[in-house]
Design a protein around this motif. Structure first.
Motif, PDB file in Angstrom:
ATOM      1  N   VAL A 280      13.641  -4.563  -6.168  1.00  0.00           N
ATOM      2  CA  VAL A 280      12.190  -4.748  -6.198  1.00  0.00           C
ATOM      3  C   VAL A 280      11.918  -6.225  -6.455  1.00  0.00           C
ATOM      4  O   VAL A 280      12.336  -6.774  -7.478  1.00  0.00           O
ATOM      5  CB  VAL A 280      11.541  -3.881  -7.297  1.00  0.00           C
ATOM      6  N   VAL A 281      11.231  -6.874  -5.511  1.00  0.00           N
ATOM      7  CA  VAL A 281      11.036  -8.322  -5.606  1.00  0.00           C
ATOM      8  C   VAL A 281       9.581  -8.706  -5.879  1.00  0.00           C
ATOM      9  O   VAL A 281       9.298  -9.862  -6.199  1.00  0.00           O
ATOM     10  CB  VAL A 281      11.520  -9.026  -4.317  1.00  0.00           C
ATOM     11  N   ALA A 282       8.646  -7.764  -5.743  1.00  0.00           N
ATOM     12  CA  ALA A 282       7.235  -8.096  -5.966  1.00  0.00           C
ATOM     13  C   ALA A 282       6.446  -6.821  -6.214  1.00  0.00           C
ATOM     14  O   ALA A 282       6.847  -5.729  -5.821  1.00  0.00           O
ATOM     15  CB  ALA A 282       6.654  -8.852  -4.768  1.00  0.00           C
ATOM     16  N   GLU A 283       5.311  -6.985  -6.880  1.00  0.00           N
ATOM     17  CA  GLU A 283       4.384  -5.879  -7.102  1.00  0.00           C
ATOM     18  C   GLU A 283       2.980  -6.348  -6.737  1.00  0.00           C
ATOM     19  O   GLU A 283       2.555  -7.438  -7.138  1.00  0.00           O
ATOM     20  CB  GLU A 283       4.413  -5.418  -8.555  1.00  0.00           C
ATOM     21  N   HIS A 284       2.268  -5.541  -5.975  1.00  0.00           N
ATOM     22  CA  HIS A 284       0.905  -5.865  -5.552  1.00  0.00           C
ATOM     23  C   HIS A 284      -0.044  -4.779  -6.038  1.00  0.00           C
ATOM     24  O   HIS A 284       0.192  -3.595  -5.808  1.00  0.00           O
ATOM     25  CB  HIS A 284       0.823  -5.972  -4.026  1.00  0.00           C
ATOM     26  N   GLN A 285      -1.117  -5.172  -6.674  1.00  0.00           N
ATOM     27  CA  GLN A 285      -2.137  -4.239  -7.102  1.00  0.00           C
ATOM     28  C   GLN A 285      -3.043  -3.892  -5.920  1.00  0.00           C
ATOM     29  O   GLN A 285      -3.090  -4.602  -4.913  1.00  0.00           O
ATOM     30  CB  GLN A 285      -2.965  -4.837  -8.244  1.00  0.00           C
ATOM     31  N   ALA A 286      -3.771  -2.789  -6.025  1.00  0.00           N
ATOM     32  CA  ALA A 286      -4.710  -2.392  -4.978  1.00  0.00           C
ATOM     33  C   ALA A 286      -5.638  -3.551  -4.636  1.00  0.00           C
ATOM     34  O   ALA A 286      -6.070  -4.299  -5.519  1.00  0.00           O
ATOM     35  CB  ALA A 286      -5.526  -1.184  -5.429  1.00  0.00           C
ATOM     36  N   GLY A 287      -5.913  -3.705  -3.333  1.00  0.00           N
ATOM     37  CA  GLY A 287      -6.733  -4.817  -2.875  1.00  0.00           C
ATOM     38  C   GLY A 287      -5.909  -5.949  -2.305  1.00  0.00           C
ATOM     39  O   GLY A 287      -6.458  -7.006  -1.948  1.00  0.00           O
ATOM     40  N   TRP A 288      -4.602  -5.750  -2.178  1.00  0.00           N
ATOM     41  CA  TRP A 288      -3.716  -6.779  -1.635  1.00  0.00           C
ATOM     42  C   TRP A 288      -4.123  -7.140  -0.202  1.00  0.00           C
ATOM     43  O   TRP A 288      -4.752  -6.357   0.498  1.00  0.00           O
ATOM     44  CB  TRP A 288      -2.263  -6.294  -1.635  1.00  0.00           C
ATOM     45  N   SER A 289      -3.745  -8.335   0.200  1.00  0.00           N
ATOM     46  CA  SER A 289      -4.009  -8.763   1.577  1.00  0.00           C
ATOM     47  C   SER A 289      -2.778  -8.488   2.435  1.00  0.00           C
ATOM     48  O   SER A 289      -1.646  -8.513   1.939  1.00  0.00           O
ATOM     49  CB  SER A 289      -4.334 -10.254   1.628  1.00  0.00           C
ATOM     50  N   ASP A 290      -3.013  -8.233   3.704  1.00  0.00           N
ATOM     51  CA  ASP A 290      -1.905  -7.987   4.628  1.00  0.00           C
ATOM     52  C   ASP A 290      -0.921  -9.146   4.624  1.00  0.00           C
ATOM     53  O   ASP A 290       0.298  -8.951   4.588  1.00  0.00           O
ATOM     54  CB  ASP A 290      -2.434  -7.790   6.048  1.00  0.00           C
ATOM     55  N   GLY A 291      -1.459 -10.365   4.666  1.00  0.00           N
ATOM     56  CA  GLY A 291      -0.603 -11.543   4.743  1.00  0.00           C
ATOM     57  C   GLY A 291       0.310 -11.681   3.548  1.00  0.00           C
ATOM     58  O   GLY A 291       1.509 -11.964   3.697  1.00  0.00           O
ATOM     59  N   ASP A 292      -0.226 -11.456   2.349  1.00  0.00           N
ATOM     60  CA  ASP A 292       0.591 -11.589   1.140  1.00  0.00           C
ATOM     61  C   ASP A 292       1.668 -10.516   1.077  1.00  0.00           C
ATOM     62  O   ASP A 292       2.816 -10.787   0.691  1.00  0.00           O
ATOM     63  CB  ASP A 292      -0.292 -11.509  -0.112  1.00  0.00           C
ATOM     64  N   LEU A 293       1.314  -9.283   1.448  1.00  0.00           N
ATOM     65  CA  LEU A 293       2.294  -8.200   1.395  1.00  0.00           C
ATOM     66  C   LEU A 293       3.399  -8.414   2.420  1.00  0.00           C
ATOM     67  O   LEU A 293       4.591  -8.286   2.104  1.00  0.00           O
ATOM     68  CB  LEU A 293       1.602  -6.854   1.626  1.00  0.00           C
TER      69      LEU A 293
ATOM     70  N   ALA B 186      -8.481   0.182  -3.777  1.00  0.00           N
ATOM     71  CA  ALA B 186      -9.255  -0.851  -4.482  1.00  0.00           C
ATOM     72  C   ALA B 186     -10.709  -0.439  -4.662  1.00  0.00           C
ATOM     73  O   ALA B 186     -11.408  -0.970  -5.535  1.00  0.00           O
ATOM     74  CB  ALA B 186      -9.172  -2.172  -3.712  1.00  0.00           C
ATOM     75  N   SER B 187     -11.174   0.519  -3.854  1.00  0.00           N
ATOM     76  CA  SER B 187     -12.583   0.912  -3.917  1.00  0.00           C
ATOM     77  C   SER B 187     -12.842   2.077  -4.867  1.00  0.00           C
ATOM     78  O   SER B 187     -13.990   2.460  -5.065  1.00  0.00           O
ATOM     79  CB  SER B 187     -13.066   1.300  -2.509  1.00  0.00           C
ATOM     80  N   ARG B 188     -11.798   2.647  -5.446  1.00  0.00           N
ATOM     81  CA  ARG B 188     -12.006   3.768  -6.363  1.00  0.00           C
ATOM     82  C   ARG B 188     -11.811   3.336  -7.814  1.00  0.00           C
ATOM     83  O   ARG B 188     -11.261   2.269  -8.100  1.00  0.00           O
ATOM     84  CB  ARG B 188     -11.067   4.923  -6.013  1.00  0.00           C
ATOM     85  N   GLU B 189     -12.271   4.180  -8.699  1.00  0.00           N
ATOM     86  CA  GLU B 189     -12.188   3.871 -10.129  1.00  0.00           C
ATOM     87  C   GLU B 189     -10.730   3.789 -10.568  1.00  0.00           C
ATOM     88  O   GLU B 189      -9.889   4.591 -10.165  1.00  0.00           O
ATOM     89  CB  GLU B 189     -12.909   4.969 -10.925  1.00  0.00           C
ATOM     90  N   LYS B 190     -10.445   2.806 -11.418  1.00  0.00           N
ATOM     91  CA  LYS B 190      -9.071   2.609 -11.861  1.00  0.00           C
ATOM     92  C   LYS B 190      -8.610   3.762 -12.734  1.00  0.00           C
ATOM     93  O   LYS B 190      -9.382   4.375 -13.452  1.00  0.00           O
ATOM     94  CB  LYS B 190      -8.940   1.285 -12.623  1.00  0.00           C
ATOM     95  N   LEU B 191      -7.320   4.040 -12.673  1.00  0.00           N
ATOM     96  CA  LEU B 191      -6.720   5.109 -13.451  1.00  0.00           C
ATOM     97  C   LEU B 191      -6.765   4.759 -14.935  1.00  0.00           C
ATOM     98  O   LEU B 191      -6.554   3.599 -15.324  1.00  0.00           O
ATOM     99  CB  LEU B 191      -5.267   5.297 -13.000  1.00  0.00           C
ATOM    100  N   ALA B 192      -7.054   5.754 -15.761  1.00  0.00           N
ATOM    101  CA  ALA B 192      -7.100   5.533 -17.213  1.00  0.00           C
ATOM    102  C   ALA B 192      -5.728   5.103 -17.728  1.00  0.00           C
ATOM    103  O   ALA B 192      -4.692   5.623 -17.298  1.00  0.00           O
ATOM    104  CB  ALA B 192      -7.557   6.802 -17.912  1.00  0.00           C
ATOM    105  N   GLU B 193      -5.718   4.153 -18.649  1.00  0.00           N
ATOM    106  CA  GLU B 193      -4.463   3.613 -19.167  1.00  0.00           C
ATOM    107  C   GLU B 193      -3.636   4.661 -19.901  1.00  0.00           C
ATOM    108  O   GLU B 193      -2.415   4.562 -19.989  1.00  0.00           O
ATOM    109  CB  GLU B 193      -4.751   2.435 -20.109  1.00  0.00           C
ATOM    110  N   ASP B 194      -4.303   5.676 -20.462  1.00  0.00           N
ATOM    111  CA  ASP B 194      -3.579   6.688 -21.243  1.00  0.00           C
ATOM    112  C   ASP B 194      -3.155   7.895 -20.408  1.00  0.00           C
ATOM    113  O   ASP B 194      -2.775   8.937 -20.955  1.00  0.00           O
ATOM    114  CB  ASP B 194      -4.427   7.150 -22.428  1.00  0.00           C
ATOM    115  N   SER B 195      -3.235   7.776 -19.072  1.00  0.00           N
ATOM    116  CA  SER B 195      -2.792   8.874 -18.207  1.00  0.00           C
ATOM    117  C   SER B 195      -1.312   9.174 -18.455  1.00  0.00           C
ATOM    118  O   SER B 195      -0.491   8.257 -18.612  1.00  0.00           O
ATOM    119  CB  SER B 195      -3.001   8.523 -16.736  1.00  0.00           C
ATOM    120  N   ALA B 196      -0.988  10.460 -18.474  1.00  0.00           N
ATOM    121  CA  ALA B 196       0.383  10.865 -18.800  1.00  0.00           C
ATOM    122  C   ALA B 196       1.359  10.452 -17.704  1.00  0.00           C
ATOM    123  O   ALA B 196       1.031  10.447 -16.518  1.00  0.00           O
ATOM    124  CB  ALA B 196       0.427  12.383 -18.988  1.00  0.00           C
TER     125      ALA B 196
END
Length: 507
Positions: free
Chosen positions: A483-496, A257-267
């Motif tokens: 696969v029942v859920a997807e969490h983006q970077a920055g998720w909380s322990d409790g939610d995961l 969560a602290s690094r720059e997001k990956l470019a959308e056009d990444s291969a």
């Protein structure tokens, strides 16, 4: 947390000033340990701290060069008297010692079967086994082949077998390493029940939160020496980590969560389409270059089997895996490697290393075809590659020709990682990459993962450890093979964890 029994002063086991050398290596120096009746006493320390050596001494597998060991105030029996040791102490190891093709009953009373001189009374054997298991609350069928039991049930059978010899002091060596959260909690419930019945435990784990969940006292070893023994309630987690490492601060992980997001056009590096197989069904995802994708779930979720299928260790029943737009031959490890996939398997001892070979041999296995004609590489070529790997991955060793069997768990795992990256793969699949390694080794391994991600490689991390998953740009949660859920970077322990366990946090 279970309280220490009041008035308990006599020790179950007492090691006083014990030391042990193996050639020039000091494995243990002037270490003392006292375990009180009815407690769970944690023994912690980094890989190579001396834990295994101390356990070998107090279980009679080796003899101390210096110092003494007593049980209940009496000197330990001679090493040769195995029955006397079994009546005092037993060790249940991370990797089961039951014989898979024998039944539970046969394992419980191996070489102790009732019957005549040349016959076994199978009826009496089953009856004795059922009585033994019932007396300690172990609910398994005595006629089941031990190899068909879950890891959890095999551990309970081994504990019952140890108790049948009369031992009331059990060493649990990394008992939770292969268990999911629910099985761990059941183990802890059984430990508390057994403590109440007069059983004492020495509990070894790299998961420090477990020390606070189930133990009353803790002893820390560092660099083959005793550092501290204290009630768990009087030692904070930060202080415990400091004692283990000799440094201030705990595990430092680069959170995605602290690094720059990956470019959308990444291969796209990997495309998994409607993949089904052993323990999972209809899983699809796409992984881009420079992206880290995590998989979370219980041991029964299918996450391990999915990762092994992507790498070719298992053959899918349906669906495809494509790398760089090319569909892989299903169930073919060599095809996966040729396509640019590297893997750190979940069992380094059986899948990742040849323990009888050297660091150089293990680190170069995947690139022998590059080091010499026909895959025959000279010792000098292997040593050169391994010497660089030792430096690059911080492998603590006397040299590249040292057998990997002599390394600590964390350093063995670094060798596995070095081998998986030796071929410079575009995709790295990591399955429980930090299982059974200490805090600093874990930090070093995860730092390498972050480095290869920054180089543009795609990474899949399958892990039971939340800290491992913090490197992930996304975490997919699996439950019952889906696969029942997807969490983006920055998720909380409790939610995961809520999604892993299938509970609702937010009504």
């Amino acid at each position: 947390m279970t309280e220490l029994p009041t008035g308990a002063t006599a020790s179950v086991v007492s090691a006083k000033g014990v030391g042990r050398r193996y050639g020039p290596t000091v494995a243990l120096h002037d270490v003392s340990l006292t375990v009180r009746p009815g407690e769970s006493h944690a023994l912690v320390g980094r890989n190579g701290a001396g834990k295994s050596t101390l356990v070998s001494l107090i279980t009679g597998l080796s003899k101390p060069d210096t110092g003494t060991i007593e049980f209940g105030g009496e000197p330990a029996p001679p090493i040769s008297q195995r029955e006397a040791w079994r009546s005092r102490v037993a060790c249940v190891y991370q990797y089961s010692t039951v014989i898979p093709h024998l039944t539970v009953a046969e394992n419980l009373f191996l070489n102790r079967q009732s019957g005549g001189k040349f016959a076994i009374s199978w009826k009496k054997l089953r009856s004795q086994s059922r009585e033994l298991l019932d007396s300690w609350g172990v609910e398994v069928d005595v006629d089941t082949p031990a190899g068909e039991l879950s890891v959890e049930d095999r551990q309970f059978v081994e504990i019952a077998r140890a108790l049948s010899y009369g031992a009331r002091f059990i060493v649990l060596d990394e008992p939770t390493a292969q268990l999911d959260r629910q099985a761990i909690e059941r183990l802890f419930v059984r430990m508390r029940d057994l403590q109440a019945a007069g059983v004492t435990f020495l509990f070894i784990s790299h998961h420090l939160h477990e020390v606070y969940d189930v133990c009353q006292a803790v002893t820390v070893l560092r660099d083959a020496r005793h550092v501290v023994t204290a009630p768990v309630s009087e030692l904070s987690r930060a202080e415990l980590v400091d004692a283990m490492t000799g440094e201030q601060g705990g595990l430092i992980v680069a959170d995605a969560a602290s690094r720059e997001k990956l470019a959308e056009d990444s291969a796209a590096a990997v495309t998994v389409d409607s993949l089904s197989g052993d323990s999972f069904e209809n899983v699809s995802f796409q992984l881009r270059r420079g992206e880290v994708l995590g998989f979370a779930g219980s041991n029964a979720s299918g996450k391990h089997q999915l990762a092994e299928t992507v790498y070719g260790l298992r053959k899918p029943s349906a669906g495809t895996v494509s790398v760089g737009g090319k569909t892989l031959e299903p169930g073919d490890v060599l095809a996966a490697m040729r396509a640019g996939i590297g893997c750190v398997p979940r069992d380094r001892h059986h899948q990742g290393l040849v323990l009888g070979l050297s660091i150089a041999d293990n680190a170069t296995m995947s690139i022998l075809d590059r080091l010499g004609p026909g895959g025959i590489a000279s010792p000098a070529a292997r040593t050169k590659v391994a010497t660089k790997a030792v430096a690059d991955y911080g492998i603590v060793t006397a040299g590249p020709n040292e057998p990997v069997s002599s390394l600590s768990g964390g350093n063995q795992q670094k060798v596995v990682l070095a081998r998986s990256l030796a071929s410079d793969p575009n995709v790295l699949v990591l399955i429980n990459p930090t299982a059974g390694v200490d805090v600093k080794s874990k930090q070093a391994l995860l730092a390498v993962v972050d480095r290869v991600r920054a180089e543009g490689k795609a990474v899949v991390i399958v892990s039971d450890e939340l800290d491992d998953l913090r490197l992930s740009d996304r975490v997919l949660v699996m439950r019952a093979g889906e696969v029942v859920a997807e969490h983006q970077a920055g998720w909380s322990d409790g939610d995961l964890v809520a999604d892993i366990e299938g509970v609702e946090l937010h009504d």
